[in-house]
Design a protein around this motif. Structure first.
Motif, mmCIF file in Angstrom:
data_model
loop_
_atom_site.group_PDB
_atom_site.id
_atom_site.type_symbol
_atom_site.label_atom_id
_atom_site.label_comp_id
_atom_site.label_asym_id
_atom_site.label_seq_id
_atom_site.Cartn_x
_atom_site.Cartn_y
_atom_site.Cartn_z
ATOM 1 N N GLN A 271 0.873 -1.174 0.000
ATOM 2 C CA GLN A 271 0.000 0.000 0.000
ATOM 3 C C GLN A 271 0.906 1.219 0.000
ATOM 4 O O GLN A 271 1.885 1.271 0.737
ATOM 5 N N TYR A 272 0.581 2.191 -0.843
ATOM 6 C CA TYR A 272 1.426 3.377 -0.915
ATOM 7 C C TYR A 272 0.593 4.621 -1.192
ATOM 8 O O TYR A 272 -0.535 4.547 -1.657
ATOM 9 N N ILE B 272 10.444 6.441 -5.060
ATOM 10 C CA ILE B 272 9.804 5.665 -3.997
ATOM 11 C C ILE B 272 10.577 5.898 -2.703
ATOM 12 O O ILE B 272 11.807 5.952 -2.715
ATOM 13 N N ARG B 273 9.838 6.060 -1.607
ATOM 14 C CA ARG B 273 10.478 6.328 -0.320
ATOM 15 C C ARG B 273 9.731 5.575 0.771
ATOM 16 O O ARG B 273 8.509 5.627 0.840
ATOM 17 N N THR C 61 5.543 3.570 6.257
ATOM 18 C CA THR C 61 4.635 3.888 5.154
ATOM 19 C C THR C 61 5.445 4.180 3.902
ATOM 20 O O THR C 61 6.611 4.571 3.974
ATOM 21 N N VAL C 62 4.797 3.992 2.769
ATOM 22 C CA VAL C 62 5.490 4.138 1.493
ATOM 23 C C VAL C 62 4.900 5.323 0.732
ATOM 24 O O VAL C 62 3.672 5.459 0.617
ATOM 25 N N TRP D 188 12.355 -4.860 -2.364
ATOM 26 C CA TRP D 188 13.167 -3.787 -1.790
ATOM 27 C C TRP D 188 12.360 -3.023 -0.744
ATOM 28 O O TRP D 188 12.870 -2.699 0.331
ATOM 29 N N VAL D 189 11.091 -2.725 -1.048
ATOM 30 C CA VAL D 189 10.233 -1.989 -0.111
ATOM 31 C C VAL D 189 10.088 -2.777 1.194
ATOM 32 O O VAL D 189 10.200 -2.220 2.288
ATOM 33 N N GLN D 190 9.868 -4.089 1.074
ATOM 34 C CA GLN D 190 9.700 -4.910 2.276
ATOM 35 C C GLN D 190 10.972 -4.908 3.124
ATOM 36 O O GLN D 190 10.913 -4.786 4.341
ATOM 37 N N GLN D 191 12.122 -5.010 2.483
ATOM 38 C CA GLN D 191 13.390 -4.970 3.215
ATOM 39 C C GLN D 191 13.587 -3.611 3.890
ATOM 40 O O GLN D 191 14.040 -3.529 5.032
ATOM 41 N N ALA D 192 13.243 -2.541 3.183
ATOM 42 C CA ALA D 192 13.380 -1.193 3.746
ATOM 43 C C ALA D 192 12.438 -1.021 4.938
ATOM 44 O O ALA D 192 12.797 -0.393 5.940
ATOM 45 N N ARG D 193 11.239 -1.584 4.845
ATOM 46 C CA ARG D 193 10.298 -1.527 5.972
ATOM 47 C C ARG D 193 10.862 -2.266 7.182
ATOM 48 O O ARG D 193 10.757 -1.793 8.314
ATOM 49 N N GLU D 194 11.441 -3.442 6.947
ATOM 50 C CA GLU D 194 12.024 -4.219 8.051
ATOM 51 C C GLU D 194 13.165 -3.456 8.708
ATOM 52 O O GLU D 194 13.284 -3.438 9.933
#
Length: 184
Positions: free
Chosen positions: A17-18, A30-31, A37-38, A61-67
């Motif tokens: 979700q972004y 993308i950040r 949150t994305v 990549w987003v999931q890794q950045a969230r972790e």
């Protein structure tokens, strides 16, 4: 277009979700924010479907950045130990590593210090025979802590990060890369 309000909408793509915002930018961006949150910004004329494809292609990549963001937030939520506790802990850990370096140190243990540091896990002052560890290292996994201790001790053999330095680290910790990855 001057004075046109930015258009923002909530979307989902690739299980992510972004928040999509159209702006005067040249590229799709993308950040992952600190709270996980994305946010995606796209040029004014780019379609939302193109943004969806962009996000879906970078879902891993987003999931890794969230972790990473969640780990950082958890670390920051934990209070730092008092200096005496951390000093005793890292001195005991240093004492386990010291015998491998006793010869180069002439039989004299280096001075161990601790302080809060945000950009380093440890610092070795070769001329002063002193190693300073970050208080923040206290909450990292033990395998990563030992890596930092060994890393700093290896500076007594090689004062830089040359291939010879990394060879010294590898002699004591063949899995040093995996241990270092725990710090990221």
């Amino acid at each position: 277009m001057a004075g046109r309000k930015q258009e923002t909408q909530l979307r989902t793509a690739g299980g992510i979700q972004y928040e999509l915002t159209r702006k005067r930018v040249k590229n799709l961006n993308i950040r992952v924010r600190e709270d996980g949150t994305v946010a995606v910004s796209i040029p004014l004329r780019t379609s939302a479907e193109a943004a969806d494809r962009f996000v879906a292609a970078r879902a891993d990549w987003v999931q890794q950045a969230r972790e990473r963001a969640m780990r950082r937030a958890a670390q920051e939520a934990r209070p730092l130990p008092d200096k005496e506790t951390a000093l005793a802990y890292f001195t005991a850990m240093s004492d386990k590593v010291y015998p491998a370096f006793a010869g180069v140190l002439g039989g004299h243990k280096p001075t161990i210090k601790v302080r809060s540091m945000t950009s380093r896990w440890g610092v070795c002052f070769v001329a002063k025979r002193q190693i300073t560890f970050a208080l923040q290292l206290y909450h990292m996994p033990p395998a990563a802590q030992i890596y930092v201790v060994v890393h700093e001790y290896c500076h007594f053999l090689q004062p830089n990060h040359s291939p010879a330095f990394w060879a010294e680290v590898a002699k004591l910790l063949p899995d040093w890369k995996a241990r270092r990855a725990l710090l990221k």
